[in-house]
Design a protein around this motif. Structure first.
Motif, PDB file in Angstrom:
ATOM      1  N   GLY A 148      39.615  41.311  40.976  1.00  0.00           N
ATOM      2  CA  GLY A 148      38.260  41.153  41.496  1.00  0.00           C
ATOM      3  C   GLY A 148      38.209  41.108  43.002  1.00  0.00           C
ATOM      4  O   GLY A 148      37.174  41.372  43.601  1.00  0.00           O
ATOM      5  N   GLU A 149      39.330  40.786  43.640  1.00  0.00           N
ATOM      6  CA  GLU A 149      39.368  40.773  45.100  1.00  0.00           C
ATOM      7  C   GLU A 149      39.632  42.182  45.617  1.00  0.00           C
ATOM      8  O   GLU A 149      40.077  43.062  44.880  1.00  0.00           O
ATOM      9  CB  GLU A 149      40.452  39.821  45.589  1.00  0.00           C
ATOM     10  CG  GLU A 149      40.145  38.374  45.307  1.00  0.00           C
ATOM     11  CD  GLU A 149      41.196  37.422  45.850  1.00  0.00           C
ATOM     12  OE1 GLU A 149      40.925  36.216  45.839  1.00  0.00           O
ATOM     13  OE2 GLU A 149      42.275  37.865  46.278  1.00  0.00           O
ATOM     14  N   ASP A 150      39.356  42.382  46.895  1.00  0.00           N
ATOM     15  CA  ASP A 150      39.543  43.691  47.512  1.00  0.00           C
ATOM     16  C   ASP A 150      40.985  44.168  47.380  1.00  0.00           C
ATOM     17  O   ASP A 150      41.922  43.361  47.316  1.00  0.00           O
ATOM     18  CB  ASP A 150      39.186  43.651  48.998  1.00  0.00           C
ATOM     19  CG  ASP A 150      37.686  43.509  49.233  1.00  0.00           C
ATOM     20  OD1 ASP A 150      36.903  43.663  48.269  1.00  0.00           O
ATOM     21  OD2 ASP A 150      37.304  43.258  50.385  1.00  0.00           O
ATOM     22  N   VAL A 151      41.131  45.487  47.321  1.00  0.00           N
ATOM     23  CA  VAL A 151      42.440  46.124  47.245  1.00  0.00           C
ATOM     24  C   VAL A 151      42.567  47.117  48.397  1.00  0.00           C
ATOM     25  O   VAL A 151      41.605  47.373  49.122  1.00  0.00           O
ATOM     26  CB  VAL A 151      42.639  46.846  45.890  1.00  0.00           C
ATOM     27  CG1 VAL A 151      42.665  45.848  44.746  1.00  0.00           C
ATOM     28  CG2 VAL A 151      41.557  47.895  45.660  1.00  0.00           C
ATOM     29  N   ILE A 152      43.737  47.685  48.561  1.00  0.00           N
ATOM     30  CA  ILE A 152      44.011  48.639  49.634  1.00  0.00           C
ATOM     31  C   ILE A 152      44.280  49.998  49.004  1.00  0.00           C
ATOM     32  O   ILE A 152      45.078  50.106  48.052  1.00  0.00           O
ATOM     33  CB  ILE A 152      45.226  48.182  50.462  1.00  0.00           C
ATOM     34  CG1 ILE A 152      44.931  46.809  51.084  1.00  0.00           C
ATOM     35  CG2 ILE A 152      45.587  49.215  51.521  1.00  0.00           C
ATOM     36  CD1 ILE A 152      46.144  46.107  51.647  1.00  0.00           C
TER      37      ILE A 152
END
Length: 92
Positions: A49-53
């Motif tokens: 759910g958190e940002d990814v790269i």
């Protein structure tokens, strides 16, 4: 852990006297599955759910197709996008 491509993806070695962090094992499994399916990388302490790269193997041109809303880029080689799968329920 062995991936579907039959390659070793993770080895954890702890001395017998050291306890295991099961939450970290689950986090690693989530990350391995996400990175294999969505061509992204997960930052330290990432949880679903958190940002990814966006993976470095994805060109900017290809990334524009995959992520038409764009991305944040604090450095040219770090392209941050929301988790493609959104927030998933966590096991308790």
């Amino acid at each position: 852990m062995v991936g579907p491509d039959k390659k070793i993806k993770l080895i954890l070695v702890y001395p017998m006297t050291t306890g295991r962090n099961f939450d970290e094992v689950l986090r690693v499994i989530d990350s391995l599955q996400r990175t294999a399916a969505d061509r992204v990388a997960t930052p330290v302490n990432w949880v679903p759910g958190e940002d990814v790269i966006i993976a470095g193997s994805v060109s900017d041109e290809e990334a524009r197709t995959i992520y038409p809303d764009g991305w944040k880029a604090p450095k040219p080689y770090i392209r941050i996008v929301p988790d493609p799968r959104g927030r998933e329920p966590q096991a308790s």
